[in-house]
Scaffold this motif. Structure first.
Motif, PDB file in Angstrom:
ATOM      1  N   HIS A   1       1.267   1.020  -0.951  1.00 44.23           N
ATOM      2  CA  HIS A   1      -0.142   1.184  -1.320  1.00 44.23           C
ATOM      3  C   HIS A   1      -0.718   2.504  -0.821  1.00 44.23           C
ATOM      4  O   HIS A   1      -1.937   2.701  -0.838  1.00 44.23           O
ATOM      5  CB  HIS A   1      -0.961  -0.004  -0.800  1.00 44.23           C
ATOM      6  CG  HIS A   1      -0.709  -1.245  -1.587  1.00 44.23           C
ATOM      7  ND1 HIS A   1       0.378  -2.068  -1.347  1.00 44.23           N
ATOM      8  CD2 HIS A   1      -1.373  -1.795  -2.631  1.00 44.23           C
ATOM      9  CE1 HIS A   1       0.361  -3.078  -2.196  1.00 44.23           C
ATOM     10  NE2 HIS A   1      -0.694  -2.937  -2.995  1.00 44.23           N
ATOM     11  N   GLY A   2       0.153   3.385  -0.349  1.00 44.02           N
ATOM     12  CA  GLY A   2      -0.279   4.731   0.047  1.00 44.02           C
ATOM     13  C   GLY A   2      -1.086   4.782   1.325  1.00 44.02           C
ATOM     14  O   GLY A   2      -1.861   5.726   1.524  1.00 44.02           O
ATOM     15  N   ILE A   3      -0.943   3.817   2.194  1.00 48.52           N
ATOM     16  CA  ILE A   3      -1.709   3.797   3.446  1.00 48.52           C
ATOM     17  C   ILE A   3      -0.931   4.551   4.518  1.00 48.52           C
ATOM     18  O   ILE A   3       0.249   4.277   4.763  1.00 48.52           O
ATOM     19  CB  ILE A   3      -1.991   2.343   3.874  1.00 48.52           C
ATOM     20  CG1 ILE A   3      -2.862   1.669   2.806  1.00 48.52           C
ATOM     21  CG2 ILE A   3      -2.651   2.285   5.240  1.00 48.52           C
ATOM     22  CD1 ILE A   3      -3.091   0.206   3.021  1.00 48.52           C
ATOM     23  N   ASN A   4      -1.588   5.534   5.132  1.00 46.08           N
ATOM     24  CA  ASN A   4      -0.965   6.337   6.190  1.00 46.08           C
ATOM     25  C   ASN A   4      -0.819   5.515   7.463  1.00 46.08           C
ATOM     26  O   ASN A   4      -1.582   4.573   7.703  1.00 46.08           O
ATOM     27  CB  ASN A   4      -1.796   7.582   6.480  1.00 46.08           C
ATOM     28  CG  ASN A   4      -1.828   8.522   5.294  1.00 46.08           C
ATOM     29  OD1 ASN A   4      -0.883   8.580   4.498  1.00 46.08           O
ATOM     30  ND2 ASN A   4      -2.923   9.256   5.166  1.00 46.08           N
ATOM     31  N   HIS A   5       0.119   5.914   8.300  1.00 40.81           N
ATOM     32  CA  HIS A   5       0.367   5.272   9.597  1.00 40.81           C
ATOM     33  C   HIS A   5       0.670   3.782   9.430  1.00 40.81           C
ATOM     34  O   HIS A   5       0.165   2.938  10.163  1.00 40.81           O
ATOM     35  CB  HIS A   5      -0.810   5.478  10.555  1.00 40.81           C
ATOM     36  CG  HIS A   5      -1.271   6.888  10.650  1.00 40.81           C
ATOM     37  ND1 HIS A   5      -0.505   7.887  11.215  1.00 40.81           N
ATOM     38  CD2 HIS A   5      -2.405   7.485  10.212  1.00 40.81           C
ATOM     39  CE1 HIS A   5      -1.153   9.030  11.148  1.00 40.81           C
ATOM     40  NE2 HIS A   5      -2.303   8.823  10.531  1.00 40.81           N
ATOM     41  N   ALA A   6       1.510   3.472   8.461  1.00 39.92           N
ATOM     42  CA  ALA A   6       1.800   2.080   8.118  1.00 39.92           C
ATOM     43  C   ALA A   6       2.403   1.315   9.292  1.00 39.92           C
ATOM     44  O   ALA A   6       2.038   0.153   9.524  1.00 39.92           O
ATOM     45  CB  ALA A   6       2.727   2.018   6.908  1.00 39.92           C
ATOM     46  N   ALA A   7       3.312   1.927  10.041  1.00 47.64           N
ATOM     47  CA  ALA A   7       3.966   1.220  11.157  1.00 47.64           C
ATOM     48  C   ALA A   7       2.948   0.866  12.242  1.00 47.64           C
ATOM     49  O   ALA A   7       2.956  -0.253  12.765  1.00 47.64           O
ATOM     50  CB  ALA A   7       5.088   2.066  11.733  1.00 47.64           C
TER      51      ALA A   7
ATOM     52  N   ASP B   1       9.748  -8.650  14.438  1.00 49.06           N
ATOM     53  CA  ASP B   1      11.011  -8.421  13.718  1.00 49.06           C
ATOM     54  C   ASP B   1      10.994  -9.008  12.309  1.00 49.06           C
ATOM     55  O   ASP B   1      11.584  -8.442  11.396  1.00 49.06           O
ATOM     56  CB  ASP B   1      12.185  -9.005  14.503  1.00 49.06           C
ATOM     57  CG  ASP B   1      12.517  -8.197  15.749  1.00 49.06           C
ATOM     58  OD1 ASP B   1      11.988  -7.076  15.884  1.00 49.06           O
ATOM     59  OD2 ASP B   1      13.303  -8.698  16.569  1.00 49.06           O
ATOM     60  N   MET B   2      10.309 -10.130  12.145  1.00 46.04           N
ATOM     61  CA  MET B   2      10.294 -10.775  10.833  1.00 46.04           C
ATOM     62  C   MET B   2       9.269 -10.165   9.877  1.00 46.04           C
ATOM     63  O   MET B   2       9.530 -10.051   8.684  1.00 46.04           O
ATOM     64  CB  MET B   2      10.020 -12.276  10.981  1.00 46.04           C
ATOM     65  CG  MET B   2      11.170 -13.042  11.609  1.00 46.04           C
ATOM     66  SD  MET B   2      10.798 -14.775  11.839  1.00 46.04           S
ATOM     67  CE  MET B   2      10.636 -15.323  10.161  1.00 46.04           C
ATOM     68  N   CYS B   3       8.125  -9.787  10.403  1.00 40.12           N
ATOM     69  CA  CYS B   3       7.012  -9.411   9.529  1.00 40.12           C
ATOM     70  C   CYS B   3       6.748  -7.909   9.432  1.00 40.12           C
ATOM     71  O   CYS B   3       6.288  -7.445   8.391  1.00 40.12           O
ATOM     72  CB  CYS B   3       5.737 -10.102  10.003  1.00 40.12           C
ATOM     73  SG  CYS B   3       5.855 -11.891  10.001  1.00 40.12           S
ATOM     74  N   GLN B   4       7.012  -7.170  10.489  1.00 38.38           N
ATOM     75  CA  GLN B   4       6.634  -5.761  10.478  1.00 38.38           C
ATOM     76  C   GLN B   4       7.332  -4.958   9.379  1.00 38.38           C
ATOM     77  O   GLN B   4       6.652  -4.182   8.688  1.00 38.38           O
ATOM     78  CB  GLN B   4       6.861  -5.118  11.840  1.00 38.38           C
ATOM     79  CG  GLN B   4       6.233  -3.731  11.914  1.00 38.38           C
ATOM     80  CD  GLN B   4       6.128  -3.211  13.328  1.00 38.38           C
ATOM     81  OE1 GLN B   4       6.731  -3.757  14.244  1.00 38.38           O
ATOM     82  NE2 GLN B   4       5.373  -2.149  13.495  1.00 38.38           N
ATOM     83  N   PRO B   5       8.649  -5.111   9.155  1.00 38.29           N
ATOM     84  CA  PRO B   5       9.255  -4.311   8.073  1.00 38.29           C
ATOM     85  C   PRO B   5       8.626  -4.582   6.703  1.00 38.29           C
ATOM     86  O   PRO B   5       8.393  -3.648   5.928  1.00 38.29           O
ATOM     87  CB  PRO B   5      10.720  -4.745   8.090  1.00 38.29           C
ATOM     88  CG  PRO B   5      10.958  -5.269   9.459  1.00 38.29           C
ATOM     89  CD  PRO B   5       9.664  -5.867   9.893  1.00 38.29           C
TER      90      PRO B   5
ATOM     91  N   TRP C   1       4.920  -2.833   2.423  1.00 39.50           N
ATOM     92  CA  TRP C   1       3.768  -3.130   1.575  1.00 39.50           C
ATOM     93  C   TRP C   1       2.671  -2.072   1.759  1.00 39.50           C
ATOM     94  O   TRP C   1       2.101  -1.585   0.782  1.00 39.50           O
ATOM     95  CB  TRP C   1       3.235  -4.527   1.894  1.00 39.50           C
ATOM     96  CG  TRP C   1       2.121  -4.950   1.001  1.00 39.50           C
ATOM     97  CD1 TRP C   1       2.217  -5.484  -0.244  1.00 39.50           C
ATOM     98  CD2 TRP C   1       0.715  -4.864   1.286  1.00 39.50           C
ATOM     99  NE1 TRP C   1       0.968  -5.738  -0.752  1.00 39.50           N
ATOM    100  CE2 TRP C   1       0.030  -5.364   0.175  1.00 39.50           C
ATOM    101  CE3 TRP C   1      -0.022  -4.420   2.382  1.00 39.50           C
ATOM    102  CZ2 TRP C   1      -1.352  -5.438   0.119  1.00 39.50           C
ATOM    103  CZ3 TRP C   1      -1.397  -4.488   2.328  1.00 39.50           C
ATOM    104  CH2 TRP C   1      -2.046  -4.989   1.203  1.00 39.50           C
ATOM    105  N   LEU C   2       2.366  -1.719   3.014  1.00 37.15           N
ATOM    106  CA  LEU C   2       1.334  -0.703   3.277  1.00 37.15           C
ATOM    107  C   LEU C   2       1.762   0.653   2.723  1.00 37.15           C
ATOM    108  O   LEU C   2       0.940   1.392   2.163  1.00 37.15           O
ATOM    109  CB  LEU C   2       1.062  -0.598   4.778  1.00 37.15           C
ATOM    110  CG  LEU C   2       0.339  -1.783   5.423  1.00 37.15           C
ATOM    111  CD1 LEU C   2       0.337  -1.646   6.939  1.00 37.15           C
ATOM    112  CD2 LEU C   2      -1.064  -1.930   4.887  1.00 37.15           C
ATOM    113  N   GLY C   3       3.044   0.989   2.871  1.00 32.98           N
ATOM    114  CA  GLY C   3       3.552   2.257   2.357  1.00 32.98           C
ATOM    115  C   GLY C   3       3.456   2.339   0.847  1.00 32.98           C
ATOM    116  O   GLY C   3       3.120   3.387   0.290  1.00 32.98           O
TER     117      GLY C   3
END
Length: 130
Positions: free
Chosen positions: A64-70, A51-55, A60-62
């Motif tokens: 940087h254009g990284i697919n499947h960020a979740a 809950d604290m870190c995933q969002p 951040w991953l999104g």
């Protein structure tokens, strides 16, 4: 799906009767044992870490254009969850267990002493309640 789980459960149990089977060797490995030891800490910590870190990690991953960020964020959070769980087990759960055992031992000894005193008083015909 439930039927499949039930059907596959029987061969799993039968394979565990043979200590040389792959499933028995896997379940008796030190890694699986360690995960079992810290499992309660994992249960307590994983949701907090997610809950604290995933969002933030997904964002951040999104960016940087990284697919499947979740999905990748979920995978990446396994390691910190295990590390925090191991620390909680070592610094909170184990000391708490030792303390509770010590307190239980003291209470058992007190109860035994009180019982012995009561039995001695009964034998002597003396009552400490007066």
């Amino acid at each position: 799906m439930d039927v499949l789980v039930v059907v596959l459960f029987v061969p799993l149990i039968l394979s565990l009767t043979n200590r040389q089977s792959i499933s028995a060797r896997f379940l008796s490995s030190s890694v699986v044992h360690w995960l079992g030891v810290i499992s309660f800490s994992i249960y307590l910590v994983h949701k907090l870490v997610a809950d604290m870190c995933q969002p933030l990690l997904v964002l951040w991953l999104g960016r940087h254009g990284i697919n499947h960020a979740a999905f990748l964020a979920g995978l990446a959070l396994i390691i910190p969850s295990l590390a925090i769980s191991a620390a909680c087990f070592a610094w909170i759960e184990q000391p708490s267990r030792r303390l509770s055992r010590k307190l239980l031992d003291v209470n058992v000894k007190r109860n035994d002493q009180a019982k012995t005193l009561t039995e001695a008083e009964a034998l002597c015909g003396v009552s400490s309640s007066n």
